[in-house]
Design an enzyme around this catalytic site. Structure first.
Site, mmCIF file in Angstrom:
data_model
loop_
_atom_site.group_PDB
_atom_site.id
_atom_site.type_symbol
_atom_site.label_atom_id
_atom_site.label_comp_id
_atom_site.label_asym_id
_atom_site.label_seq_id
_atom_site.Cartn_x
_atom_site.Cartn_y
_atom_site.Cartn_z
ATOM 1 N N LYS A 65 5.683 0.385 -3.592
ATOM 2 C CA LYS A 65 4.394 1.084 -3.671
ATOM 3 C C LYS A 65 4.500 2.151 -4.748
ATOM 4 O O LYS A 65 5.580 2.685 -5.003
ATOM 5 C CB LYS A 65 4.067 1.753 -2.325
ATOM 6 C CG LYS A 65 2.595 1.972 -2.101
ATOM 7 C CD LYS A 65 1.921 0.716 -1.608
ATOM 8 C CE LYS A 65 0.451 0.921 -1.351
ATOM 9 N NZ LYS A 65 -0.130 -0.211 -0.605
HETATM 10 P P1 NAD Z 1 -10.809 2.341 -1.479
HETATM 11 O O1 NAD Z 1 -10.450 3.472 -2.362
HETATM 12 O O2 NAD Z 1 -11.578 1.195 -2.033
HETATM 13 O O3 NAD Z 1 -11.645 2.892 -0.207
HETATM 14 C C1 NAD Z 1 -11.188 3.943 0.611
HETATM 15 C C2 NAD Z 1 -12.323 4.332 1.549
HETATM 16 O O4 NAD Z 1 -11.845 5.346 2.455
HETATM 17 C C3 NAD Z 1 -13.539 4.943 0.835
HETATM 18 O O5 NAD Z 1 -14.719 4.550 1.519
HETATM 19 C C4 NAD Z 1 -13.312 6.440 1.001
HETATM 20 O O6 NAD Z 1 -14.527 7.206 0.923
HETATM 21 C C5 NAD Z 1 -12.708 6.477 2.404
HETATM 22 N N1 NAD Z 1 -11.947 7.678 2.665
HETATM 23 C C6 NAD Z 1 -11.104 8.337 1.835
HETATM 24 N N2 NAD Z 1 -10.612 9.434 2.435
HETATM 25 C C7 NAD Z 1 -11.132 9.451 3.686
HETATM 26 C C8 NAD Z 1 -11.020 10.317 4.781
HETATM 27 N N3 NAD Z 1 -10.264 11.425 4.711
HETATM 28 N N4 NAD Z 1 -11.702 10.016 5.929
HETATM 29 C C9 NAD Z 1 -12.476 8.908 5.970
HETATM 30 N N5 NAD Z 1 -12.640 8.053 4.971
HETATM 31 C C10 NAD Z 1 -11.981 8.323 3.829
HETATM 32 O O7 NAD Z 1 -9.434 1.850 -0.817
HETATM 33 P P2 NAD Z 1 -9.108 0.434 -0.157
HETATM 34 O O8 NAD Z 1 -8.484 -0.410 -1.189
HETATM 35 O O9 NAD Z 1 -10.292 -0.040 0.604
HETATM 36 O O10 NAD Z 1 -7.955 0.842 0.864
HETATM 37 C C11 NAD Z 1 -8.237 1.342 2.178
HETATM 38 C C12 NAD Z 1 -6.983 1.200 3.048
HETATM 39 O O11 NAD Z 1 -6.615 -0.179 3.105
HETATM 40 C C13 NAD Z 1 -5.746 1.932 2.536
HETATM 41 O O12 NAD Z 1 -4.997 2.383 3.640
HETATM 42 C C14 NAD Z 1 -4.978 0.855 1.804
HETATM 43 O O13 NAD Z 1 -3.595 1.140 1.710
HETATM 44 C C15 NAD Z 1 -5.262 -0.316 2.710
HETATM 45 N N6 NAD Z 1 -5.076 -1.636 2.090
HETATM 46 C C16 NAD Z 1 -5.735 -1.974 0.943
HETATM 47 C C17 NAD Z 1 -5.565 -3.237 0.393
HETATM 48 C C18 NAD Z 1 -6.339 -3.694 -0.822
HETATM 49 O O14 NAD Z 1 -6.242 -4.885 -1.149
HETATM 50 N N7 NAD Z 1 -7.120 -2.858 -1.460
HETATM 51 C C19 NAD Z 1 -4.677 -4.153 1.003
HETATM 52 C C20 NAD Z 1 -4.033 -3.788 2.180
HETATM 53 C C21 NAD Z 1 -4.249 -2.522 2.713
#
Ligand code: NAD
Length: 418
Positions: free
Chosen positions: A105
């Site tokens: 990561k």
């Molecule tokens: P992103 O940046 O697209 O979205 C993040 C979302 O969380 C946004 O809506 C943001 O406003 C919200 N957010 C941020 N801080 C916050 C808070 N303090 N309280 C509530 N909401 C909050 O990110 P993503 O790619 O959707 O990732 C979200 C989660 O999923 C992360 O934990 C990431 O590690 C995990 N994840 C992502 C992927 C991927 O393919 N993108 C794969 C596996 C896991």
């Protein structure tokens, strides 16, 4: 109680799984230490001509089962322990769903919304150059995570390719389709969450069309999960973003909310529609719902709110949303938690397809990608579920037992160098 350290969470879960497998510490000790950690500090020229310093990381947790794989996150509150934990979760995630990868990561401590588009590009390119010695399609392959997207992956691919002197599409996944990205990648994690919900509900004999769902985070993962579950007939009653949440008992109009959020800068705190009330992120987590999907940050479900959670099933779309203490409370209360390393593996599965397509210089069609993704997810869910019933352990412990066994076998088979 000391400050929350997600890496201690990881160690504690590994030790628990190792205990259930009856492993000696020498068998699994290597899984408790990241193989390689790089911390970088670098200058970026801002639009006004000033110079700003940034701090970033790339942690490679394990390459026992293949090249390291894991996203890059841009976030102001990131620290070393969080990146280490995120890297380790990638190792276990790839192992549990059977991908030939280890885990890694990366992160930069930055609030990207405070940068101009040009500053974001210069910052991304310089960070890429700083961690480039660790990267490569056979070594370590980044992907999007919080606040990073396909455009940023394109800058990473281009920077790495410029340093090499030739195009290397396989150095990152989650790229735009035009430069070797895969169809279906953008939706893959959310699609995996929807598949997980469907499969787990089937086991409990609950029709998906009858359930209420609450989702924290409406970014890539939360947004697509909401869209697909809504299309499958579930009633998504609450969603949130960093600014707060919205709630409607009879179900939100998800397509309309996604159209609203697609406009840059729009936040849910300003969303207005008939029957919709505003709630905080804390309220969303404890709302009366069947399924709760944390899809934002880690450490959201902890000892302060675990006793108040009303959901019957929690599907961890975010990485590390539940602490070890909360896990115990939820387990005692009979709440089913589908762990992150299983539930959100859809993203890395399609990243793997993208990497395979890049290496072979060919393209699969979207239907084939979605079908293969669903097949791999269903198989992993079935295996984890079966083991949890047989061994009388939680789904998390079961997933870690399966992954740890694969890691220990790989290490043993390869032997220790020199
Ligand atoms: P992103 O940046 O697209 O979205 C993040 C979302 O969380 C946004 O809506 C943001 O406003 C919200 N957010 C941020 N801080 C916050 C808070 N303090 N309280 C509530 N909401 C909050 O990110 P993503 O790619 O959707 O990732 C979200 C989660 O999923 C992360 O934990 C990431 O590690 C995990 N994840 C992502 C992927 C991927 O393919 N993108 C794969 C596996 C896991």
């Amino acid at each position: 109680m000391g400050a929350y350290n997600p890496y201690e969470n990881v160690i504690s879960v590994i030790r628990d799984a190792a205990g259930k497998l009856g492993l000696a510490e020498s068998d699994y000790i290597a899984t408790m230490y990241p193989e390689r950690e790089l911390k970088v500090s670098f200058p970026v020229r801002m639009d006004d001509g000033s110079i700003k310093m940034f701090e970033g990381y790339r942690v490679q947790h394990s390459s026992s089962r293949g090249p390291c794989k894991g996203g890059i996150r841009f976030h102001p509150n990131i620290d070393e322990n969080e990146v280490k934990a995120l890297a380790a979760w990638m190792t276990f995630k790839c192992a549990v769903v059977g991908l030939p990868y280890g885990g890694a990561k990366g992160a930069v401590k930055v609030d990207p919304s405070a940068l101009s588009h040009a500053e974001l590009e210069r910052m991304t390119r310089r960070y890429t150059a700083m961690i480039a010695p660790l990267l490569g399609p056979e070594r370590d392959i980044p992907a999007p995570d919080i606040n990073t997207n396909a455009e940023i992956m394109a800058w990473i691919m281009d920077t790495y390719s410029m340093l090499k002197g030739y195009a290397v599409p396989g150095v990152v996944t989650g790229k735009p389709i035009d430069i070797g990205g895969s169809l279906g990648r953008q939706e893959a994690t959310g699609r995996g969450i929807a598949v997980t919900a469907e499969e787990i509900l089937k086991k409990m004999n609950i029709p998906l069309a009858k359930i209420k769902v609450a989702i924290q985070g409406m970014g890539n993962v939360g947004g697509i999960s909401a869209k697909l579950l809504h299309e499958m007939g579930a009633s998504v009653i609450a969603v949130s973003d960093i600014s707060g949440g919205i709630y409607k008992e009879s179900g939100l109009d998800i397509p309309e909310i996604l159209r609203y959020l697609a406009v840059k800068g729009k936040l849910l705190k300003n969303y207005e529609a008939g029957g919709v009330t505003h709630i905080s992120n804390e309220e969303l987590l404890v709302i009366a719902t069947d399924v709760l999907i944390p899809a934002a940050l880690d450490n959201q479900i902890n000892e302060n709110n675990a006793a108040k959670i009303q959901a019957k099933i929690i599907i961890e779309a975010a990485n590390g949303p539940t602490t070890v203490q909360a896990d115990e409370i939820l387990n005692e209360r009979g709440i089913i938690v589908v762990p992150d390393i299983l539930a959100n593996a859809g993203g890395v599965i399609v990243s793997y397809f993208e990497w395979v397509q890049n290496i072979q210089s060919l393209m699969w069609d979207e239907d084939e990608i979605n079908k293969t993704l669903t097949r791999i997810m269903c198989k992993a869910i079935e295996t984890v579920y079966k083991t949890s019933v047989e061994k009388k352990v939680t789904l998390r412990t079961s997933a870690y037992m399966i992954a740890l066994q694969k890691l220990v076998t790989a290490k043993k088979t390869r032997g220790i160098f020199p």
